[in-house]
Design an enzyme around this catalytic site. Structure first.
Site, short mmCIF file in Angstrom:
data_model
loop_
_atom_site.label_atom_id
_atom_site.label_comp_id
_atom_site.label_asym_id
_atom_site.label_seq_id
_atom_site.Cartn_x
_atom_site.Cartn_y
_atom_site.Cartn_z
N ALA A 118 0.79 -1.23 0.00
CA ALA A 118 0.00 0.00 0.00
C ALA A 118 0.82 1.27 0.00
O ALA A 118 0.29 2.36 0.23
CB ALA A 118 -0.93 0.00 1.21
N ASN A 187 2.11 -3.82 7.71
CA ASN A 187 3.12 -4.36 6.80
C ASN A 187 3.91 -3.25 6.12
O ASN A 187 5.06 -3.45 5.73
CB ASN A 187 2.46 -5.26 5.75
CG ASN A 187 2.04 -6.61 6.32
OD1 ASN A 187 2.84 -7.30 6.94
ND2 ASN A 187 0.79 -6.96 6.13
N HIS A 217 -0.66 6.71 5.02
CA HIS A 217 0.71 6.41 5.40
C HIS A 217 1.56 7.60 4.99
O HIS A 217 1.57 7.99 3.81
CB HIS A 217 1.23 5.16 4.69
CG HIS A 217 0.40 3.93 4.91
ND1 HIS A 217 0.37 3.25 6.11
CD2 HIS A 217 -0.46 3.27 4.08
CE1 HIS A 217 -0.45 2.22 6.01
NE2 HIS A 217 -0.96 2.21 4.79
#
Length: 266
Positions: A118, A187, A217
């Site tokens: 991602a 992750n 993020h």
């Protein structure tokens, strides 16, 4: 020259596996075909390939895609590689176990690959790292509170998450520590650490935000050669909000590269 298509087995038929398997079955990844699906639940006939055991999958394919969580990498990673089958890992958080990572990299003749999932910018961080170590790297991940609840949390922490009306920091630590505590949600932290080469140098903050329509993020890095900031905001997957909708497509992009598709940015 014609190349034999790569025969792919998927471990996991969840939010990631269904998208990846559907695309493979529909012929959307040139040079790759779906040979089987491994899952510990009975899947019935509504799947596009036979349901196999891991052992059957290793006999039927030359590439295994892990789409079922870090535990699969720990339990089966070395066996997959020792059989001569390549392994594409989606749950990069498993690689924060340095002993496991060393064993996987040393085991063969199969080869292990990782997908960025991602987050973007990892290729640039790897390039910068080649010029010298980065001095500071931080990652801030923000998600809906319900996706961050974990079995190890005490009642006070769970109550704080469930009653939050504004962003709440759930944990801060290094990329070595955080993925182990949030195995389905961080992750990205491990992926950043793999790109920069140091689990302990990547500082991670996990934030719960009840207003987070998107998972975000934010990566910030600096060093003697420059400073870098990447921010991504993804819609969470409707079936599994702990992961982002984009993750299976990142896996498919990695599959396309392994199958030898030409003309893409690497």
């Amino acid at each position: 020259m014609n190349h034999r298509p790569r025969k792919v087995a998927l471990i996991g038929w969840g939010a990631i596996g269904r998208v990846v398997g559907g695309a493979l079955a529909a012929g959307e990844v040139p040079g790759a075909e779906l040979a089987g699906i491994v899952d510990n639940r009975p899947l019935g006939d509504a799947v596009p390939a036979p349901q196999l055991t891991v052992e059957q999958a290793l006999a039927a394919c030359d590439l295994v895609v892990e789409a079922a969580g870090q535990g699969v990498v720990r339990e089966w990673g070395e066996a997959v590689l020792a059989s001569g089958t390549d392994l594409l890992v989606a749950s990069t958080g498993a690689l924060t176990d340095e002993e496991l990572a060393k064993r996987l990299l040393a085991t063969g003749p199969g080869r292990v690959y990782f997908t960025g999932g991602a987050v973007g910018g990892l290729d640039l961080l790897q390039a910068v790292r080649a010029m010298g170590p980065l001095g500071e790297v931080t990652l801030t991940t923000t998600k809906l509170p319900a996706t961050l609840e974990q079995p190890w949390m005490d009642e006070e922490t769970l109550a704080r998450l469930r009653t939050a009306t504004a962003p709440v920091e759930v944990m801060s630590g290094t990329a070595r520590d955080v993925p182990a505590r949030f195995p389905r949600s961080t992750n990205v932290a491990a992926s950043v650490a793999l790109a920069t080469g140091d689990l302990d140098a990547v500082r991670v903050r996990v934030v719960a935000d009840p207003a987070a329509a998107h998972t975000s993020h934010v990566i910030e890095a600096s060093g003697p050669h420059g400073s870098y900031r990447f921010e991504v905001r993804h819609l969470p997957d409707a079936a599994n909000p702990a992961t982002s909708q984009v993750v299976p497509y990142a896996v498919l992009r990695s599959l396309a590269a392994l199958a030898g598709r030409r003309g893409q940015i690497l």
